[in-house]
Design an enzyme around this catalytic site. Sequence first.
Site, PDB file in Angstrom:
ATOM      1  N   ALA A   1      -3.827   7.731  -5.039  1.00 25.52           N
ATOM      2  CA  ALA A   1      -2.443   7.264  -5.168  1.00 25.52           C
ATOM      3  C   ALA A   1      -2.521   5.769  -5.493  1.00 25.52           C
ATOM      4  CB  ALA A   1      -1.691   7.506  -3.873  1.00 25.52           C
TER       5      ALA A   1
ATOM      6  N   GLY B   1       0.839  -1.206   0.000  1.00 23.58           N
ATOM      7  CA  GLY B   1       0.000   0.000   0.000  1.00 23.58           C
ATOM      8  C   GLY B   1       0.865   1.243   0.000  1.00 23.58           C
ATOM      9  N   ASN B   2       0.279   2.384   0.312  1.00 19.29           N
ATOM     10  CA  ASN B   2       1.068   3.616   0.424  1.00 19.29           C
ATOM     11  C   ASN B   2       0.436   4.525   1.471  1.00 19.29           C
ATOM     12  OD1 ASN B   2      -0.868   5.496  -0.921  1.00 19.29           O
ATOM     13  ND2 ASN B   2      -0.529   4.090  -2.638  1.00 19.29           N
ATOM     14  N   HIS B   3       1.069   5.661   1.724  1.00 23.99           N
ATOM     15  CA  HIS B   3       0.658   6.522   2.847  1.00 23.99           C
ATOM     16  C   HIS B   3      -0.470   7.494   2.517  1.00 23.99           C
ATOM     17  CE1 HIS B   3       3.631   5.117   5.586  1.00 23.99           C
ATOM     18  NE2 HIS B   3       4.627   5.386   4.759  1.00 23.99           N
ATOM     19  N   SER B   4      -1.083   7.380   1.352  1.00 26.98           N
ATOM     20  CA  SER B   4      -2.131   8.348   1.016  1.00 26.98           C
ATOM     21  C   SER B   4      -3.265   8.281   2.041  1.00 26.98           C
ATOM     22  CB  SER B   4      -2.681   8.040  -0.382  1.00 26.98           C
ATOM     23  OG  SER B   4      -3.853   8.770  -0.579  1.00 26.98           O
TER      24      SER B   4
END
Length: 403
Positions: A280, A212-215
């Site tokens: 994102a 995943g990512n930090h969005s």
Amino acid sequence: MSVLNGKNILLGVTGGIAAYKAAFLVRLLVKKGANVKVVMTPSAKEFVTPLTLSTLSKNEVFSSFTNEENENAQWNNHVELSLWADLFLVAPATANTLSKMANGTSDNLLLACYLSAKCPVYYAPAMDLDMYKHPTTAATFEKLNSFGNIQIPAAFGELASGLIGQGRMAEPDEIVSFLENDILKKLPLRGKKFLITAGPTYEAIDPVRFIGNHSSGKMGFAIAEAAAMLGAEVILISGPTALKLENDFVKIIHVTSAAEMYEAAHEYFDHTDIAILSAAVADYRPSEVASEKIKKKDQALTLQLTKTKDILASLGEIKKKQFLVGFALETENEKENAKLKLKKKNLDLIVLNSLRDKGAGFKTDTNKITLITKDNKVLPFTVKSKKEVAKDILEYIIEHTNA
Ligand code: CTP
């Protein structure tokens, strides 16, 4: 949620028997989420007390230029009150006050507020039937309306005199509905269909793990809410986020992976006027998703990744009349990279974020953007809250499309 939510409403109460209904009106407006301040003419205080209205509005009530009972009192600034207001509602509006409003008389605080008002002014007449029918009153209405004031028609019914006819102030709930409908129909994005993507995507590795990512989704949610407040019909396709929508005019579709976001975006794109893709999205996903939890074994584990489909680029390929907006998050050669993305993905506008800018990025409540247009215009903005940034983006869209 009502369009009156968060609006600053200055309620002018004048001296007619319907002034007692101002109490109900204040209560209804407050229930709709409006901030209400009341200004009364001196004679209105004979019909309803300032204490009642200040208790209901939770604000001080104003009725004179100074507070006579307090010798240290400050001047009640009518200009400040009027500038505070997003709308000024005079209800009940007597024939006397309306005539003074039409002619620029300013012999009380309410009238001074009216003359200083830059916001829309609504008035709900309340008078006896013969006064209402009088040619002078008709001329007053005509004059007031020609100045852009908005009349909330009086109703037919029993009047304080015992006579039956037109002149009764519209009921408080009718006044509130009138305001809501009038505001809604004038919103700049009314009838426009928006498609917005937001948040991260999660690409499964096995049943318990993902890439995943930090969005946080904050930027996309702010755009969705702001567009809805401007009258748009909004579909928000969101990856996993902890955010809750404040606005129930937005329809949210929850997705997890890039593939699900792709499907959802394509399902709605045909019927979209303006698409803003702020999500994102993962560029790669694990080529295989293990059906069981991967056990810890060797020192190293290699995951093979496969490219996801670029949702924005795919919409750029099929777009017809849609205005397509993308985001670019860059760390170097920001403008050049963003311009390339705009061209490659066939966009109308790209919103550039640089991670080198303070106050910009994923988890913050602020952002610093640069808008880059199809014809290569570069429009930088200062650091602002994401809500303000959302308004800037929408303002550009309203000015540069037929929205
Ligand atoms: N985007 C998308 N689908 C993807 C990847 C990106 O719709 N699979 C969209 C994003 O929502 C954003 C824009 O493309 O509006 C740009 O995303 P960004 O990550 O900055 O660019 P990429 O095209 O992925 O290029 P790179 O990561 O190489 O900078």
